[in-house]
Motif scaffolding. Structure first.
Motif, short mmCIF file in Angstrom:
data_model
loop_
_atom_site.label_atom_id
_atom_site.label_comp_id
_atom_site.label_asym_id
_atom_site.label_seq_id
_atom_site.Cartn_x
_atom_site.Cartn_y
_atom_site.Cartn_z
N ARG A 75 76.48 63.44 -35.25
CA ARG A 75 76.00 62.91 -36.54
C ARG A 75 75.68 61.42 -36.45
NH1 ARG A 75 77.85 65.83 -41.13
NH2 ARG A 75 76.77 64.21 -42.28
N ALA A 76 76.47 60.71 -35.64
CA ALA A 76 76.26 59.26 -35.52
C ALA A 76 74.91 58.97 -34.87
CB ALA A 76 77.39 58.62 -34.73
N MET A 77 74.61 59.67 -33.77
CA MET A 77 73.33 59.41 -33.09
C MET A 77 72.17 59.83 -33.98
SD MET A 77 71.89 58.02 -30.56
CE MET A 77 73.18 57.80 -29.32
N GLU A 78 72.37 60.88 -34.75
CA GLU A 78 71.33 61.31 -35.70
C GLU A 78 71.02 60.15 -36.66
OE1 GLU A 78 70.79 65.47 -38.08
OE2 GLU A 78 72.61 64.35 -38.52
N GLY A 79 72.05 59.48 -37.14
CA GLY A 79 71.87 58.35 -38.05
C GLY A 79 71.25 57.15 -37.35
N LEU A 80 71.71 56.87 -36.13
CA LEU A 80 71.16 55.74 -35.36
C LEU A 80 69.67 55.93 -35.12
CD1 LEU A 80 74.14 55.45 -32.87
CD2 LEU A 80 73.28 53.52 -34.20
N ALA A 82 67.66 57.89 -36.92
CA ALA A 82 66.97 57.83 -38.22
C ALA A 82 66.66 56.38 -38.57
CB ALA A 82 67.84 58.47 -39.30
N GLU A 83 67.59 55.49 -38.26
CA GLU A 83 67.39 54.06 -38.53
C GLU A 83 66.24 53.49 -37.69
OE1 GLU A 83 71.51 52.18 -39.81
OE2 GLU A 83 70.66 51.20 -38.05
N GLU A 86 62.92 54.72 -39.04
CA GLU A 86 62.47 53.99 -40.24
C GLU A 86 61.66 52.76 -39.83
OE1 GLU A 86 66.19 55.32 -43.11
OE2 GLU A 86 65.93 53.20 -42.66
N ARG A 107 72.02 48.95 -30.83
CA ARG A 107 73.09 49.65 -31.54
C ARG A 107 73.36 51.00 -30.84
NH1 ARG A 107 71.09 46.34 -35.54
NH2 ARG A 107 71.89 46.34 -37.67
N ASP B 16 71.32 46.28 -44.11
CA ASP B 16 71.89 47.39 -43.36
C ASP B 16 73.40 47.17 -43.15
OD1 ASP B 16 71.39 49.67 -41.14
OD2 ASP B 16 72.62 48.12 -40.23
N ILE B 17 73.76 45.96 -42.73
CA ILE B 17 75.19 45.66 -42.48
C ILE B 17 75.99 45.69 -43.78
CG2 ILE B 17 76.83 44.01 -41.49
CD1 ILE B 17 74.56 42.85 -39.80
N CYS B 74 72.80 52.48 -44.94
CA CYS B 74 72.85 52.44 -43.47
C CYS B 74 73.08 53.86 -42.95
CB CYS B 74 73.97 51.50 -43.02
SG CYS B 74 74.20 51.51 -41.24
N ARG B 75 71.99 54.48 -42.45
CA ARG B 75 72.07 55.88 -42.00
C ARG B 75 73.02 56.03 -40.82
NH1 ARG B 75 67.38 59.00 -43.13
NH2 ARG B 75 68.47 60.58 -41.95
N ALA B 76 73.05 54.99 -39.97
CA ALA B 76 73.91 55.06 -38.78
C ALA B 76 75.38 55.09 -39.18
CB ALA B 76 73.63 53.89 -37.85
N GLY B 79 76.46 58.36 -40.49
CA GLY B 79 76.72 59.31 -39.42
C GLY B 79 78.04 59.03 -38.71
#
Lengths: 173, 173
Positions: A75-80, A82-83, A86, A107, B16-17, B74-76, B79
């Motif tokens: 899930r974390a990499m999915e969010g990273l 997605a960022e 963007e 990141r 983001d932060i 922050c999507r990351a 996640g």
């Protein structure tokens, strides 16, 4: 999956990293295409080749553990990612966007450095130096990729991006 | 938001932060409650107080930039927290789960170390040493939190968790 033993946790971590690396093999070509300089594009291209090799290294680790190679959606990499995506859709100055993409990619590298670090600690406790060695090779590549991106940013991209700032442009005159 | 200038990118990073730190203030109490030792619970409690202070520091940064304090989801971090939450729901040995929670929290710290690092680089280029100073204070706290978690893991949690492994338990006999 119930986490009863340290080996359960190590496998849990490895499945997370496996999923993360696989997602990255799909994301890096997009970063490469968006990069506005050949140097940055080459850095992402090189890291794609490394990432594919890291997936193969994880296949070896699963084999050493007698486990099927498989990921559990990270899930974390999915969010990273997605960022980072963007940023790819963002309008603006190409040097500023390059600087933003580098920040997003760093990141990602930091996530992986930490993930491999934890997996190494667990494998060390389990006395699996064969696995530690493989994980360490990948972690060192992630650390080097992070440093390379810092170097590209400080040597070239950030200064070009800062030229977009009115106060900076005035100082450069 | 179009990224035309380095200042646009700095504000983009700060939003983001800001969102990430705010999410963390909600996530850390859950990690604290799940921790099975007083030492680990105290570490999460201490870091919650620091995180609240880091949000206040970002409010100062936005004020220095003449910008409204606000986050862009922050999507990351979403996640990263989802991954930690999955561990909170996991069944198993409490020491193994502690080790897993520490690994998840260290990924969060690494994300923040990297995010503050990029924001510092951009603020430096813009000649904003006032902002660099504030961001640096938060980054140092994140680095210290990461080291503290490593210390708790190596000094106590991992060894207790490794006791769950049949081959390790045999060696300890």
């Amino acid at each position: 999956m119930s986490l009863e033993t340290m080996q359960d946790l190590l496998i849990h971590q490895l499945r997370d990293i496996y999923s993360a690396e696989q997602m990255l093999t799909k994301a890096l070509p997009k970063l490469k295409d968006k990069a506005s300089t050949d140097e940055l594009a080459a850095a992402f291209g090189d890291h794609l080749a490394e990432t594919q090799n890291q997936v193969a290294r994880l296949d070896q680790v699963f084999e050493l553990l007698g486990e099927r190679s498989s990921g559990v959606k990270c899930r974390a990499m999915e969010g990273l990612i997605a960022e980072a995506d963007e940023l790819l859709d963002e309008d603006g100055n190409e040097a500023v966007i390059d600087a933003g993409i580098i920040a997003a990619a760093q990141r990602v590298e930091h996530y992986e450095i930490s993930a491999y670090g934890s997996a190494k600690a667990f494998a060390t406790l389990l006395g699996r130096s064969d696995i530690v060695k493989l994980l360490n090779e990948s972690q060192q590549e992630e650390t080097a990729a992070d440093k390379k991106l810092s170097l590209i940013a400080t040597a070239e991209v950030n200064a070009r991006a800062a030229g977009t700032d009115p106060s900076m442009a005035a100082k450069a005159m």
